[in-house]
Design a protein around this motif. Structure first.
Motif, PDB file in Angstrom:
ATOM      1  N   PHE A 264      51.595  55.430  87.740  1.00  0.00           N
ATOM      2  CA  PHE A 264      51.310  55.829  89.121  1.00  0.00           C
ATOM      3  C   PHE A 264      50.198  56.871  89.150  1.00  0.00           C
ATOM      4  O   PHE A 264      49.849  57.476  88.132  1.00  0.00           O
ATOM      5  CB  PHE A 264      52.553  56.388  89.831  1.00  0.00           C
ATOM      6  N   ALA A 265      49.650  57.070  90.343  1.00  0.00           N
ATOM      7  CA  ALA A 265      48.726  58.176  90.610  1.00  0.00           C
ATOM      8  C   ALA A 265      49.271  58.902  91.830  1.00  0.00           C
ATOM      9  O   ALA A 265      49.698  58.270  92.798  1.00  0.00           O
ATOM     10  CB  ALA A 265      47.322  57.661  90.871  1.00  0.00           C
TER      11      ALA A 265
ATOM     12  N   THR B 123      51.860  50.732  93.350  1.00  0.00           N
ATOM     13  CA  THR B 123      51.867  49.277  93.448  1.00  0.00           C
ATOM     14  C   THR B 123      50.438  48.747  93.451  1.00  0.00           C
ATOM     15  O   THR B 123      49.494  49.460  93.829  1.00  0.00           O
ATOM     16  CB  THR B 123      52.575  48.799  94.724  1.00  0.00           C
ATOM     17  N   LYS B 124      50.285  47.508  93.052  1.00  0.00           N
ATOM     18  CA  LYS B 124      48.962  46.895  92.998  1.00  0.00           C
ATOM     19  C   LYS B 124      48.307  46.877  94.373  1.00  0.00           C
ATOM     20  O   LYS B 124      47.118  47.209  94.513  1.00  0.00           O
ATOM     21  CB  LYS B 124      49.067  45.472  92.449  1.00  0.00           C
ATOM     22  N   ALA B 125      49.095  46.513  95.395  1.00  0.00           N
ATOM     23  CA  ALA B 125      48.539  46.424  96.754  1.00  0.00           C
ATOM     24  C   ALA B 125      48.034  47.778  97.243  1.00  0.00           C
ATOM     25  O   ALA B 125      46.916  47.886  97.777  1.00  0.00           O
ATOM     26  CB  ALA B 125      49.598  45.879  97.714  1.00  0.00           C
ATOM     27  N   ASP B 126      48.852  48.831  97.052  1.00  0.00           N
ATOM     28  CA  ASP B 126      48.439  50.169  97.488  1.00  0.00           C
ATOM     29  C   ASP B 126      47.227  50.651  96.698  1.00  0.00           C
ATOM     30  O   ASP B 126      46.301  51.255  97.251  1.00  0.00           O
ATOM     31  CB  ASP B 126      49.591  51.162  97.326  1.00  0.00           C
TER      32      ASP B 126
ATOM     33  N   VAL C 201      46.539  51.265  87.785  1.00  0.00           N
ATOM     34  CA  VAL C 201      47.755  50.903  88.529  1.00  0.00           C
ATOM     35  C   VAL C 201      47.684  49.434  88.932  1.00  0.00           C
ATOM     36  O   VAL C 201      48.661  48.681  88.806  1.00  0.00           O
ATOM     37  CB  VAL C 201      47.931  51.798  89.772  1.00  0.00           C
ATOM     38  N   ALA C 202      46.519  49.008  89.407  1.00  0.00           N
ATOM     39  CA  ALA C 202      46.350  47.613  89.823  1.00  0.00           C
ATOM     40  C   ALA C 202      46.522  46.651  88.649  1.00  0.00           C
ATOM     41  O   ALA C 202      47.082  45.560  88.799  1.00  0.00           O
ATOM     42  CB  ALA C 202      44.978  47.426  90.461  1.00  0.00           C
TER      43      ALA C 202
ATOM     44  N   SER D  56      49.551  60.242  86.516  1.00  0.00           N
ATOM     45  CA  SER D  56      48.705  61.420  86.722  1.00  0.00           C
ATOM     46  C   SER D  56      48.778  61.911  88.160  1.00  0.00           C
ATOM     47  O   SER D  56      48.973  61.124  89.095  1.00  0.00           O
ATOM     48  CB  SER D  56      47.249  61.096  86.383  1.00  0.00           C
ATOM     49  N   PHE D  57      48.610  63.205  88.314  1.00  0.00           N
ATOM     50  CA  PHE D  57      48.342  63.774  89.633  1.00  0.00           C
ATOM     51  C   PHE D  57      46.924  63.372  90.029  1.00  0.00           C
ATOM     52  O   PHE D  57      46.053  63.171  89.177  1.00  0.00           O
ATOM     53  CB  PHE D  57      48.442  65.301  89.586  1.00  0.00           C
ATOM     54  N   ASP D  58      46.703  63.260  91.337  1.00  0.00           N
ATOM     55  CA  ASP D  58      45.402  62.937  91.907  1.00  0.00           C
ATOM     56  C   ASP D  58      45.070  61.458  91.698  1.00  0.00           C
ATOM     57  O   ASP D  58      45.765  60.754  90.973  1.00  0.00           O
ATOM     58  CB  ASP D  58      44.294  63.833  91.336  1.00  0.00           C
ATOM     59  N   VAL D  59      44.009  61.033  92.351  1.00  0.00           N
ATOM     60  CA  VAL D  59      43.592  59.641  92.216  1.00  0.00           C
ATOM     61  C   VAL D  59      42.123  59.590  91.806  1.00  0.00           C
ATOM     62  O   VAL D  59      41.368  60.529  92.011  1.00  0.00           O
ATOM     63  CB  VAL D  59      43.789  58.846  93.524  1.00  0.00           C
ATOM     64  N   SER D  60      41.749  58.469  91.215  1.00  0.00           N
ATOM     65  CA  SER D  60      40.370  58.207  90.819  1.00  0.00           C
ATOM     66  C   SER D  60      40.245  56.697  90.678  1.00  0.00           C
ATOM     67  O   SER D  60      41.258  55.989  90.551  1.00  0.00           O
ATOM     68  CB  SER D  60      40.048  58.889  89.481  1.00  0.00           C
TER      69      SER D  60
END
Length: 321
Positions: free
Chosen positions: A265-266, A305-308, A258-259, A247-251
């Motif tokens: 991805f976001a 990525t999980k870390a990010d 993602v984690a 998706s575009f954007d994050v939430s």
């Protein structure tokens, strides 16, 4: 002769100084008066994407002492936006910040603001229409088409053959460009599924499409609000991992996915800065005549990525991402 030369040189210096002074914006704001800035966007209430932008706006207002307002139609409506812009111009604000999802519908109102001496900054959407509508520059994620294309290339590299692109605002140039770029990045295969922001409409339209197209193996949402609804729905059905879901954007929902590894991805546009930076810029312009000359890009950044995701998730829960 020497006196004449000196006078000529002096005249030239004075002329040059005066000419350069014309290029400096006039400063009319009194030091003890708060700078008044109006935001008019197409962002709907409750959308986590726009909430982060509003937080940036509010934080900058506190830091600068500017008086800032935010308005948006209840549903996607450029005509309603134009009326809100007209009202801000009539109120003689010191600066205006707008998203431009439809230049044809908004350019008359934005040009009226510019003609009134009100500097306008475009955020989020409308990068290609800055000059057309009479704004100063753009603050936001660069080239929606290119971001969509990069997303398509990632899906293709991951082996996805039949993805779909979810468009929640057909007619919004920025969202249309995301899907268009995604299709091109996939090599021409990425049908658009149109819907509104209503959760019931999202689940019913996507559910119906997936039921009638069992070969779909990838889903790209163009809004975190749409993605959030579908993550919950597809997890309940036990089918989220059947698709490459991005998706575009994050939430928080996307970043948590993602984690966990069930979201591809976001795409982070860092919209907090779209709210924060224009307030600082317009406050400085009103007080000191200072304003950047070029676009300022805040994204896109792939969080995959999980870390990010865990780092950004902490900030997202605080309203910054």
């Amino acid at each position: 002769m020497k006196l004449r030369i000196k006078n000529t040189l002096l005249h030239g210096v004075v002329t040059a100084v005066l000419a350069s002074a014309v290029m400096i914006p006039s400063i009319t704001q009194a030091a003890d008066e708060p700078v008044r800035i109006a935001f008019v966007t197409h962002g709907q209430a409750g959308d986590s994407y726009w909430n982060a932008l509003k937080k940036g706006m509010e934080d900058a207002a506190k830091e600068t002492g500017a008086k800032v307002s935010y308005q948006a139609p209840e549903a996607f409506d450029p005509i309603a936006m134009s009326r809100m812009i007209d009202a801000a111009v009539a109120a003689k604000v010191n600066g205006l910040v707008v998203s431009v999802p439809d230049a044809a519908a908004l350019q008359k109102s934005i040009k009226a603001a510019d003609a009134s001496g009100i500097p306008v900054i475009v955020v989020d959407s409308g990068e290609g229409d800055v000059q057309k509508v009479g704004a100063k520059f753009y603050v936001g994620s660069a080239a929606e088409y290119e971001a969509g294309k990069l997303a398509g290339e990632r899906y293709k590299a991951a082996g996805v053959k039949n993805p779909i692109c979810l468009n929640h605002e057909v007619g919004n140039v920025a969202i249309d460009d995301r899907c268009r770029g995604f299709k091109d990045g996939m090599g021409g295969n990425a049908p658009v599924v149109a819907m509104t922001m209503d959760p019931t409409d999202i689940t019913s339209r996507v559910g119906a499409y997936l039921a009638s197209h069992p070969d779909v193996d990838g889903i790209l949402a163009t809004s975190s609000s749409v993605a959030n609804v579908l993550i919950v729905d597809l997890r309940k059905k036990g089918t989220l991992t059947k698709y490459k879901f991005g998706s575009f954007d994050v939430s928080p929902e996307l970043l948590d996915g993602v984690a966990k590894g069930d979201v591809f991805f976001a795409l982070d546009a860092q919209q907090y800065m779209m709210g924060y930076l224009p307030v600082v810029m317009l406050n400085n312009q009103a007080k000191y005549g200072l304003l950047p000359l070029n676009n300022v890009y805040t994204g896109p950044l792939f969080v995959s990525t999980k870390a990010d995701a865990e780092k950004v998730l902490t900030l997202s829960k605080q309203g910054y991402r």
